[in-house]
Design a protein around this motif. Structure first.
Motif, PDB file in Angstrom:
ATOM      1  N   VAL A   2       0.840  -1.189   0.000  1.00 21.35           N
ATOM      2  CA  VAL A   2       0.000   0.000   0.000  1.00 21.35           C
ATOM      3  C   VAL A   2       0.878   1.243   0.000  1.00 21.35           C
ATOM      4  O   VAL A   2       1.763   1.386   0.851  1.00 21.35           O
ATOM      5  CB  VAL A   2      -0.922  -0.010   1.228  1.00 21.35           C
ATOM      6  CG1 VAL A   2      -1.655   1.306   1.350  1.00 21.35           C
ATOM      7  CG2 VAL A   2      -1.905  -1.167   1.144  1.00 21.35           C
ATOM      8  N   GLN A   3       0.648   2.107  -0.950  1.00 24.02           N
ATOM      9  CA  GLN A   3       1.524   3.263  -1.077  1.00 24.02           C
ATOM     10  C   GLN A   3       0.795   4.435  -1.710  1.00 24.02           C
ATOM     11  O   GLN A   3      -0.046   4.263  -2.592  1.00 24.02           O
ATOM     12  CB  GLN A   3       2.734   2.887  -1.953  1.00 24.02           C
ATOM     13  CG  GLN A   3       3.900   3.819  -1.851  1.00 24.02           C
ATOM     14  CD  GLN A   3       5.115   3.285  -2.607  1.00 24.02           C
ATOM     15  OE1 GLN A   3       5.020   2.341  -3.398  1.00 24.02           O
ATOM     16  NE2 GLN A   3       6.272   3.879  -2.365  1.00 24.02           N
ATOM     17  N   LEU A   4       1.130   5.635  -1.251  1.00 21.73           N
ATOM     18  CA  LEU A   4       0.711   6.881  -1.882  1.00 21.73           C
ATOM     19  C   LEU A   4       1.974   7.637  -2.266  1.00 21.73           C
ATOM     20  O   LEU A   4       2.887   7.760  -1.448  1.00 21.73           O
ATOM     21  CB  LEU A   4      -0.107   7.745  -0.930  1.00 21.73           C
ATOM     22  CG  LEU A   4      -1.523   7.303  -0.568  1.00 21.73           C
ATOM     23  CD1 LEU A   4      -2.095   8.226   0.495  1.00 21.73           C
ATOM     24  CD2 LEU A   4      -2.415   7.288  -1.798  1.00 21.73           C
ATOM     25  N   VAL A   5       2.006   8.121  -3.487  1.00 21.45           N
ATOM     26  CA  VAL A   5       3.186   8.849  -3.954  1.00 21.45           C
ATOM     27  C   VAL A   5       2.743  10.184  -4.527  1.00 21.45           C
ATOM     28  O   VAL A   5       1.988  10.236  -5.504  1.00 21.45           O
ATOM     29  CB  VAL A   5       3.954   8.040  -5.007  1.00 21.45           C
ATOM     30  CG1 VAL A   5       5.134   8.854  -5.530  1.00 21.45           C
ATOM     31  CG2 VAL A   5       4.431   6.710  -4.430  1.00 21.45           C
ATOM     32  N   GLU A   6       3.254  11.265  -3.921  1.00 20.15           N
ATOM     33  CA  GLU A   6       2.973  12.600  -4.442  1.00 20.15           C
ATOM     34  C   GLU A   6       4.037  12.976  -5.473  1.00 20.15           C
ATOM     35  O   GLU A   6       5.188  12.556  -5.369  1.00 20.15           O
ATOM     36  CB  GLU A   6       2.989  13.652  -3.331  1.00 20.15           C
ATOM     37  CG  GLU A   6       1.996  13.450  -2.219  1.00 20.15           C
ATOM     38  CD  GLU A   6       2.610  12.757  -1.030  1.00 20.15           C
ATOM     39  OE1 GLU A   6       2.084  12.907   0.091  1.00 20.15           O
ATOM     40  OE2 GLU A   6       3.632  12.067  -1.211  1.00 20.15           O
ATOM     41  N   SER A   7       3.637  13.780  -6.420  1.00 18.26           N
ATOM     42  CA  SER A   7       4.573  14.321  -7.407  1.00 18.26           C
ATOM     43  C   SER A   7       4.042  15.652  -7.899  1.00 18.26           C
ATOM     44  O   SER A   7       2.886  16.005  -7.634  1.00 18.26           O
ATOM     45  CB  SER A   7       4.770  13.344  -8.571  1.00 18.26           C
ATOM     46  OG  SER A   7       3.551  13.120  -9.240  1.00 18.26           O
ATOM     47  N   ALA A  23      -0.703   9.486  -6.389  1.00 20.22           N
ATOM     48  CA  ALA A  23      -0.988   8.198  -7.013  1.00 20.22           C
ATOM     49  C   ALA A  23      -0.976   7.092  -5.975  1.00 20.22           C
ATOM     50  O   ALA A  23      -0.025   6.978  -5.185  1.00 20.22           O
ATOM     51  CB  ALA A  23       0.056   7.905  -8.093  1.00 20.22           C
ATOM     52  N   ALA A  24      -2.026   6.277  -6.004  1.00 17.84           N
ATOM     53  CA  ALA A  24      -2.140   5.168  -5.060  1.00 17.84           C
ATOM     54  C   ALA A  24      -1.757   3.860  -5.735  1.00 17.84           C
ATOM     55  O   ALA A  24      -2.039   3.652  -6.923  1.00 17.84           O
ATOM     56  CB  ALA A  24      -3.559   5.070  -4.519  1.00 17.84           C
ATOM     57  N   ASP A  73      -9.378  11.102 -10.021  1.00 19.36           N
ATOM     58  CA  ASP A  73      -9.669  10.275 -11.188  1.00 19.36           C
ATOM     59  C   ASP A  73      -9.533   8.835 -10.722  1.00 19.36           C
ATOM     60  O   ASP A  73      -8.417   8.295 -10.677  1.00 19.36           O
ATOM     61  CB  ASP A  73      -8.709  10.599 -12.337  1.00 19.36           C
ATOM     62  CG  ASP A  73      -9.051   9.853 -13.601  1.00 19.36           C
ATOM     63  OD1 ASP A  73      -9.770   8.833 -13.539  1.00 19.36           O
ATOM     64  OD2 ASP A  73      -8.587  10.279 -14.671  1.00 19.36           O
ATOM     65  N   ASN A  74     -10.660   8.245 -10.365  1.00 14.68           N
ATOM     66  CA  ASN A  74     -10.605   6.883  -9.811  1.00 14.68           C
ATOM     67  C   ASN A  74     -10.101   5.871 -10.843  1.00 14.68           C
ATOM     68  O   ASN A  74      -9.492   4.872 -10.478  1.00 14.68           O
ATOM     69  CB  ASN A  74     -11.977   6.471  -9.284  1.00 14.68           C
ATOM     70  CG  ASN A  74     -12.336   7.200  -7.999  1.00 14.68           C
ATOM     71  OD1 ASN A  74     -11.491   7.817  -7.352  1.00 14.68           O
ATOM     72  ND2 ASN A  74     -13.601   7.141  -7.632  1.00 14.68           N
ATOM     73  N   ALA A  75     -10.349   6.130 -12.097  1.00 15.67           N
ATOM     74  CA  ALA A  75      -9.866   5.212 -13.134  1.00 15.67           C
ATOM     75  C   ALA A  75      -8.341   5.156 -13.159  1.00 15.67           C
ATOM     76  O   ALA A  75      -7.750   4.125 -13.493  1.00 15.67           O
ATOM     77  CB  ALA A  75     -10.408   5.634 -14.494  1.00 15.67           C
ATOM     78  N   LYS A  76      -7.715   6.286 -12.798  1.00 19.67           N
ATOM     79  CA  LYS A  76      -6.260   6.337 -12.742  1.00 19.67           C
ATOM     80  C   LYS A  76      -5.730   6.133 -11.325  1.00 19.67           C
ATOM     81  O   LYS A  76      -4.522   6.183 -11.106  1.00 19.67           O
ATOM     82  CB  LYS A  76      -5.753   7.676 -13.292  1.00 19.67           C
ATOM     83  CG  LYS A  76      -6.054   7.877 -14.759  1.00 19.67           C
ATOM     84  CD  LYS A  76      -5.473   9.188 -15.270  1.00 19.67           C
ATOM     85  CE  LYS A  76      -5.739   9.348 -16.760  1.00 19.67           C
ATOM     86  NZ  LYS A  76      -5.196  10.615 -17.296  1.00 19.67           N
ATOM     87  N   ASN A  77      -6.668   5.955 -10.384  1.00 19.56           N
ATOM     88  CA  ASN A  77      -6.289   5.754  -8.978  1.00 19.56           C
ATOM     89  C   ASN A  77      -5.406   6.898  -8.474  1.00 19.56           C
ATOM     90  O   ASN A  77      -4.417   6.675  -7.756  1.00 19.56           O
ATOM     91  CB  ASN A  77      -5.570   4.408  -8.796  1.00 19.56           C
ATOM     92  CG  ASN A  77      -5.971   3.708  -7.504  1.00 19.56           C
ATOM     93  OD1 ASN A  77      -7.061   3.920  -6.975  1.00 19.56           O
ATOM     94  ND2 ASN A  77      -5.086   2.870  -6.997  1.00 19.56           N
ATOM     95  N   THR A  78      -5.783   8.093  -8.864  1.00 16.59           N
ATOM     96  CA  THR A  78      -4.963   9.272  -8.599  1.00 16.59           C
ATOM     97  C   THR A  78      -5.838  10.452  -8.196  1.00 16.59           C
ATOM     98  O   THR A  78      -6.943  10.606  -8.716  1.00 16.59           O
ATOM     99  CB  THR A  78      -4.137   9.639  -9.846  1.00 16.59           C
ATOM    100  OG1 THR A  78      -3.299   8.527 -10.206  1.00 16.59           O
ATOM    101  CG2 THR A  78      -3.257  10.858  -9.592  1.00 16.59           C
TER     102      THR A  78
END
Length: 126
Positions: A2-7, A23-24, A73-78
């Motif tokens: 499980v990870q969240l990454v900001e950019s 991004a999850a 954007d749930n389709a992109k999990n972001t």
């Protein structure tokens, strides 16, 4: 994992714009509200915005209202934080985090957030 990454952070001049991404991986964001927080040097972490998982209701701190836009954007999990008309006082490390379903009643409540990203630096300076 499980990870969240900001950019998307960086250096921008006052009045400029940046779009942060969160991004999850390892789980789906569909059933989570997503909060954005920031922490400036020497200051406590502060809630910036939140978007719910149900009807995409959005909430903003007074300091960013009318300048920042949170979306997902749930389709992109972001999730995204569009930041416009940036000011030097927006300089901070920005974090995203997830909480089940609903945004907390106040943006500064962090107790129930269960996943946090590592943060991305935003610097607003001429």
């Amino acid at each position: 994992q499980v990870q969240l990454v900001e950019s998307g952070g960086g250096l921008v001049q006052p009045g400029g714009s940046l779009r942060l991404s969160c991004a999850a991986s390892g789980f789906t964001l569909d059933y989570y509200a997503i909060g954005w927080f920031r922490q400036a040097p020497g200051r406590e972490r502060a809630g910036v915005s939140c978007i719910s998982s149900t009807d995409d209701s959005t909430y903003y701190a007074d300091s960013v209202k009318g300048r920042f836009i949170v979306s997902r954007d749930n389709a992109k999990n972001t999730a995204y934080l569009q930041m416009n008309s940036l000011k030097p006082e927006d300089t901070a490390v920005y974090y995203c985090a997830t909480v089940p379903v609903f945004c907390p009643p106040r943006l500064d409540i962090t107790d129930h957030y269960d996943n946090w990203g590592q943060g991305t630096q935003v610097t607003v300076s001429s």
